[in-house]
Design a protein around this motif. Sequence first.
Motif, mmCIF file in Angstrom:
data_model
loop_
_atom_site.group_PDB
_atom_site.id
_atom_site.type_symbol
_atom_site.label_atom_id
_atom_site.label_comp_id
_atom_site.label_asym_id
_atom_site.label_seq_id
_atom_site.Cartn_x
_atom_site.Cartn_y
_atom_site.Cartn_z
ATOM 1 N N LEU A 68 0.840 -1.200 0.000
ATOM 2 C CA LEU A 68 0.000 0.000 0.000
ATOM 3 C C LEU A 68 0.876 1.250 0.000
ATOM 4 N N ARG A 164 -8.486 -4.870 13.751
ATOM 5 C CA ARG A 164 -7.179 -5.013 13.091
ATOM 6 C C ARG A 164 -7.352 -4.853 11.599
ATOM 7 N N ALA A 165 -6.483 -4.094 10.985
ATOM 8 C CA ALA A 165 -6.556 -3.965 9.524
ATOM 9 C C ALA A 165 -5.317 -4.602 8.883
ATOM 10 N N HIS A 166 -4.208 -3.877 8.844
ATOM 11 C CA HIS A 166 -3.011 -4.399 8.178
ATOM 12 C C HIS A 166 -1.839 -4.500 9.133
ATOM 13 N N GLU A 167 -0.982 -5.454 8.871
ATOM 14 C CA GLU A 167 0.308 -5.498 9.541
ATOM 15 C C GLU A 167 1.296 -4.758 8.638
ATOM 16 N N VAL A 168 1.837 -3.659 9.118
ATOM 17 C CA VAL A 168 2.840 -2.934 8.336
ATOM 18 C C VAL A 168 4.211 -3.487 8.720
ATOM 19 N N LYS A 169 4.798 -4.240 7.794
ATOM 20 C CA LYS A 169 6.113 -4.821 8.086
ATOM 21 C C LYS A 169 7.157 -3.719 8.175
ATOM 22 N N ASP A 192 5.214 -1.779 3.364
ATOM 23 C CA ASP A 192 5.303 -3.209 3.072
ATOM 24 C C ASP A 192 4.287 -3.932 3.956
ATOM 25 N N ILE A 193 3.339 -4.591 3.310
ATOM 26 C CA ILE A 193 2.244 -5.256 4.040
ATOM 27 C C ILE A 193 2.488 -6.753 4.067
#
Lengths: 193, 488
Positions: A68, A164-169, A192-193
């Motif tokens: 994203l 919870r939506a996204h894990e942002v690495k 980076d997802i």
Amino acid sequence: MAIEDTLGSLPEFVDVVVDGDGDGDGRTLYRLDAWAARRARRTPTGAARLLLRSLAMPYELFEHTADLGLRVRAPSLERLCAEGARGLTSVLVVAPEAVLGRETRCLALANDDAAELWREWLAELAFLFAARGFVVASCSVAIRAGRLDAEVCGESFDERRHGRAHEVKAVTYHALRVVEDAEGWLGEAILDI
Amino acid sequence: MTASAGFAGPLERVDETLWRIPRRYKAGMHVDGLIYADDALIAGVRDDQAAEQVANVACLPGIQVASLAMPDIHWGYGFCIGGVCATDPAQGGVISPGGVGYDINCGVRLLRSNLSWDELRPHLPRLVDTLFARIPAGVGRSGPFQFSGQELRRLLAEGVPFLQRRGLATAADLEHTEAGGCLAGADPAALSARALERGVGQCGTLGAGNHFLELQVVDRVVDAAAARTFGLREGGVCVMIHSGSRGLGYQVCDDALKALQGVPAKYRIDLPDRQLACAPAESSEGAHYIAAMRAAANFAWCNRQLLMWQAREVIAEVLGRPWETLQLELVYDVAHNIAKLEQHLVEGQRKPLWVHRKGATRAFPAGHPELPAAYQACGQPVLIPGDMGRASWVLVGEPGAMERSFGTTCHGAGRTMSRTAAVKHARGRRIDCELEQAGVVARSTSARGLAEEQPDAYKDVDLVVDVVERAGLSRRVARMRPVGVIKG
């Protein structure tokens, strides 16, 4: 609708009502600050509705193959970082509007390069969420000579209220961009997802 | 460079599955770029800048033979996803965090069982619900395995053998894990406090994004002898796990990219893209990243081991039989985001090379000394996750991989749709209901996550696998059909 007619003076905030936006009631209210209103005045009437919508929400998410992109427009680098924080929260949780400013944390970062500073700021907030479960509601940012000092308001992540939506690495260096132009500051980062 | 800009450079056909970006394309390229794809897939390669990234990687010091990309190539950070790059440390060859990726040792493991689909079917909804309830999945979730700071450091240094000593892995598990689940030379002291903080509590958690745990049924056996060796039979039930090094690995990569920013200039390395941040593998900066990357790789193997351990316990509980009785044995665990020092033959000379695989899977053929005894005569199992509606594949490494791609093949289907496009595509639909109608019970912590990962968002993995088989890099053994999915 003619924007010039709607925006008269430039107080701190201007409410603009636009008809015919297709939302069923025929009216949409946009709240713009002075900077946003100045931008709106220079815009051809035909693009008014889309522009107002984007101004009312200074951040947007854009497409990237597997991840994203976060894009923010703001009148200053400080505002860019503050709105970037809101944008990041909207990536991390389902209901960013439900995040309350119950707790304040102070952060300090330093980097002479504006793009690097923007990336480090977002990475810092992503770390706060990932490692310490702190989610940001709003913040005030001061930047002077490459040093960023911020008061960050937010609360502990609550799965039931926030979702919870996204894990942002990571906040990547890919297509990382901060530019200042006649309309203010533009910041972009790929998450980076 | 924007996402919408396509690649306008040369792509010369070498043969029916291989395309060349010639060295003359760009100043600074030491070798050609080579992309494995058929006519259909190469059309997609022109749509973004992944091929440009293949050319950029060809500029790295010490690169050997070619900058390679697999048919599931897509645009990444610095290196493309699906990229393979081998560098010779004796020629100033570099190590690059961008050639590994943020999720260090992201990889896949496969368990087989003696259960048939008919036996599992009545238990499926309850089993998926219990797996979903018990195995931590999703953003930032912590797991039931808590390690003290000292224990975490030992886990990072010792890998899966550390878990074996605690009764959380068997000797057979180690035997069937790439590198035995431990890279020597890992140094926990090379990790920042932040990386350790992100790792505490996350070992044994699935994570989010494209990570998953799937119950699968062997849908079709293509190579009966190899399938027998791997313990796979048509209609048999398997478990596939796709995860990596979680927040710890992401932070190691982030720290390294920051630390290496000035390093190329220090060593007079001219880079066409600053995201190719790197250091000579034998420099102090290179050694520091290698030590940290190896520790993160060990963490990832432990993570998948603990995910598997939890899956075994849940399946045993729901089926009412011990996992040993159900013969829930590990077929193999293989990384697809990693850099390793391996011996390869270049122009008749065998030498140690740093092989970077970023979204690319090791595929060693029969007889390779790094394979377990059980697979010596057959070759290494290669695990290729597809999408949650269609299929995944088990392949086996072929000698062609050693000759042409540093013992490497593809790693998955590759996305065709961005996450935002996938969410728009799912508007007004219930992806979980659609999957259920197609015979797949899916549970996710996030409806949006399920929409982003819907089958339509991915290429058909069958097409990708077909190319690597025709190219002689690996051959098809069995097609796996998903029947139950848990995701973050």
